[in-house]
Scaffold this motif. Structure first.
Motif, mmCIF file in Angstrom:
data_model
loop_
_atom_site.group_PDB
_atom_site.id
_atom_site.type_symbol
_atom_site.label_atom_id
_atom_site.label_comp_id
_atom_site.label_asym_id
_atom_site.label_seq_id
_atom_site.Cartn_x
_atom_site.Cartn_y
_atom_site.Cartn_z
ATOM 1 N N PHE A 64 0.840 -1.198 0.000
ATOM 2 C CA PHE A 64 0.000 0.000 0.000
ATOM 3 C C PHE A 64 0.875 1.248 0.000
ATOM 4 C CE2 PHE A 64 -3.297 2.879 1.434
ATOM 5 C CZ PHE A 64 -4.463 2.316 0.933
ATOM 6 N N LYS A 65 1.976 1.179 0.716
ATOM 7 C CA LYS A 65 2.857 2.347 0.805
ATOM 8 C C LYS A 65 3.527 2.658 -0.527
ATOM 9 C CE LYS A 65 3.879 1.485 5.688
ATOM 10 N NZ LYS A 65 4.921 1.191 6.696
ATOM 11 N N ILE A 70 1.037 8.467 2.597
ATOM 12 C CA ILE A 70 0.497 8.161 3.922
ATOM 13 C C ILE A 70 0.792 9.336 4.841
ATOM 14 C CG2 ILE A 70 0.399 6.488 5.794
ATOM 15 C CD1 ILE A 70 -0.154 5.174 3.114
ATOM 16 N N GLN A 71 -0.242 9.857 5.466
ATOM 17 C CA GLN A 71 -0.069 10.930 6.441
ATOM 18 C C GLN A 71 -0.702 10.498 7.751
ATOM 19 O OE1 GLN A 71 -2.514 14.472 5.977
ATOM 20 N NE2 GLN A 71 -0.812 15.782 6.587
ATOM 21 N N GLU A 72 0.050 10.619 8.828
ATOM 22 C CA GLU A 72 -0.488 10.298 10.151
ATOM 23 C C GLU A 72 -0.365 11.520 11.050
ATOM 24 O OE1 GLU A 72 0.372 6.664 12.115
ATOM 25 O OE2 GLU A 72 1.014 5.626 10.283
ATOM 26 N N LYS A 73 -1.407 11.761 11.836
ATOM 27 C CA LYS A 73 -1.355 12.844 12.803
ATOM 28 C C LYS A 73 -2.229 12.485 13.991
ATOM 29 C CE LYS A 73 -2.752 16.071 10.090
ATOM 30 N NZ LYS A 73 -3.173 17.400 9.585
ATOM 31 N N GLY A 77 -5.615 13.970 20.191
ATOM 32 C CA GLY A 77 -4.800 12.936 20.829
ATOM 33 C C GLY A 77 -4.971 11.544 20.269
ATOM 34 N N VAL A 78 -5.765 11.383 19.212
ATOM 35 C CA VAL A 78 -6.068 10.068 18.656
ATOM 36 C C VAL A 78 -5.393 9.920 17.291
ATOM 37 C CG1 VAL A 78 -7.902 8.486 17.955
ATOM 38 C CG2 VAL A 78 -8.269 10.039 19.888
ATOM 39 N N ARG A 79 -4.749 8.782 17.073
ATOM 40 C CA ARG A 79 -4.087 8.520 15.807
ATOM 41 C C ARG A 79 -5.097 8.529 14.659
ATOM 42 N NH1 ARG A 79 -1.706 2.758 13.823
ATOM 43 N NH2 ARG A 79 -0.489 3.473 12.008
ATOM 44 N N THR A 80 -4.759 9.283 13.614
ATOM 45 C CA THR A 80 -5.639 9.451 12.465
ATOM 46 C C THR A 80 -4.796 9.341 11.207
ATOM 47 O OG1 THR A 80 -6.953 10.983 13.815
ATOM 48 C CG2 THR A 80 -7.415 10.930 11.455
ATOM 49 N N ILE A 81 -5.210 8.509 10.269
ATOM 50 C CA ILE A 81 -4.431 8.214 9.071
ATOM 51 C C ILE A 81 -5.172 8.727 7.845
ATOM 52 C CG2 ILE A 81 -3.370 6.382 7.680
ATOM 53 C CD1 ILE A 81 -3.458 4.601 10.198
ATOM 54 N N THR A 82 -4.435 9.374 6.931
ATOM 55 C CA THR A 82 -4.990 9.759 5.638
ATOM 56 C C THR A 82 -4.112 9.190 4.541
ATOM 57 O OG1 THR A 82 -6.006 11.795 6.472
ATOM 58 C CG2 THR A 82 -5.596 11.665 4.109
ATOM 59 N N VAL A 83 -4.740 8.507 3.582
ATOM 60 C CA VAL A 83 -4.007 7.935 2.449
ATOM 61 C C VAL A 83 -4.541 8.558 1.169
ATOM 62 C CG1 VAL A 83 -3.584 5.782 3.677
ATOM 63 C CG2 VAL A 83 -5.591 5.967 2.215
ATOM 64 N N ARG A 84 -3.636 8.756 0.208
ATOM 65 C CA ARG A 84 -4.013 9.310 -1.094
ATOM 66 C C ARG A 84 -3.335 8.492 -2.188
ATOM 67 N NH1 ARG A 84 -3.570 13.784 2.218
ATOM 68 N NH2 ARG A 84 -5.317 15.272 2.091
#
Length: 322
Positions: A64-65, A70-73, A77-84
């Motif tokens: 996938f990578k 891949i952006q994580e932030k 305080g909660v891990r949130t992932i955005t993929v494009r």
């Protein structure tokens, strides 16, 4: 093979003989697993989840990578992932809330769904890894999901945002616009859900006929999970059980697609939600797949799944793949 209904009380009786040959084989294989036999009653949830080591989300597949950024932030305080997707990206932005009866973290099959969504639609996908029950409740989840939506709106117009999810995450996707409205935010453009869990009480009298042919799910354990998720509040509160929402909230639902199989206990309440929402004036369409098991689009190669993703791409305004 497929019947789609936008209104009325139409439904499809569950049968182990329905669906494509591939679907029937998949259901037989799922039925050979010990999952459903081991998940009857509530002993398994009461014994496994309170006091557990909190689970981790499935790792992002290395393949996938190679095809996505891949952006994580941390949001609230909660891990949130955005993929494009690196190729074929569009303006669409999906916020995908995962299922797992509010107890289980984002799993490997969810990555299969996300990969197919980005391939078919070109959308960016944000994955909120909301805190789970019994450690947390819906009261903490929705302020976080509002914050996630605010973040997405920094780079996407609300008309380009689609809320998606499966099972419990499908219930979250349908309920989020109500929380967004209360926060003074514009409604997203649309909602699309796979086998949404829309009433955690499990009291619909038609559930037993679906449970009898469902190769995966029993009802008692998820009902306990729903009580934990409600955190002592009435489990029929709309943010927990959208099928129980009053008409004024149902009328405010954005254009919505529900993709639902008939060998799935969630079929019963999805039908109730569709009928009530349409009667209230909402644009809600349910695509019914005879013989489909719970969240079958997680197996993207099934003929029914290919049909689902083609319909989704059209719903998001993306031409079909050649």
């Amino acid at each position: 093979m497929t019947s789609g209904y936008a209104a009325g009380t139409d439904t499809v009786e569950p049968s182990a003989h329905d669906g494509s040959r591939a679907m029937r084989v998949a259901c037989r294989l799922i039925g050979l697993l010990p999952t459903k036999r081991n998940l009857t009653g509530t002993d398994w949830v009461n014994g496994k989840y309170p006091g557990r080591t909190y689970p981790s989300a499935a790792a992002i597949p290395w393949t996938f990578k190679q095809t996505h950024t891949i952006q994580e932030k941390r949001i609230d305080g909660v891990r949130t992932i955005t993929v494009r997707p690196l190729l074929g990206a569009t303006r669409s932005h999906i916020i995908y809330t995962h299922g797992g009866i509010y107890l289980n973290e984002f799993g490997r099959p969810h990555w299969w769904i996300i990969a197919e969504l980005t391939r078919r639609t070109g959308a960016a996908v944000t994955i909120p890894l909301y805190r789970l029950a019994p450690e947390s409740t819906y009261r903490e989840a929705f302020p976080y999901l509002v914050s996630v939506y605010r973040e997405v709106l920094r780079t996407a117009g609300p008309e380009d945002v689609t809320l998606m999810g499966d099972s419990a995450g499908g219930g979250l996707a349908i309920a989020q616009p109500w929380a967004f409205r209360d926060a003074g935010l514009p409604a997203p453009g649309r909602v699309a859900v796979f086998a949404p869990w829309l009433d955690v009480t499990g009291t619909n009298p038609t559930i037993p006929k679906y449970e009898a042919v469902d190769p995966m799910l029993s009802v008692a354990g998820p009902v306990q999970a729903g009580l934990w998720w409600a955190g002592g509040d009435d489990p029929r509160t709309p943010l927990v059980s959208p099928a129980c929402a009053p008409d004024d909230l149902l009328a405010a639902v954005p254009p919505t697609r529900i993709y639902q199989g008939t060998r799935d206990v969630c079929m019963a309440d999805a039908t109730v939600f569709r009928d009530r929402a349409v009667s209230a004036g909402a644009d809600v369409t349910m695509r019914i797949y005879p013989g489909g098991f719970h969240v079958f689009p997680a197996a993207p190669r099934l003929p029914e799944s290919r049909e689902v993703y083609a319909d989704l791409a059209a719903f998001l305004g993306r031409p079909p793949l050649p």
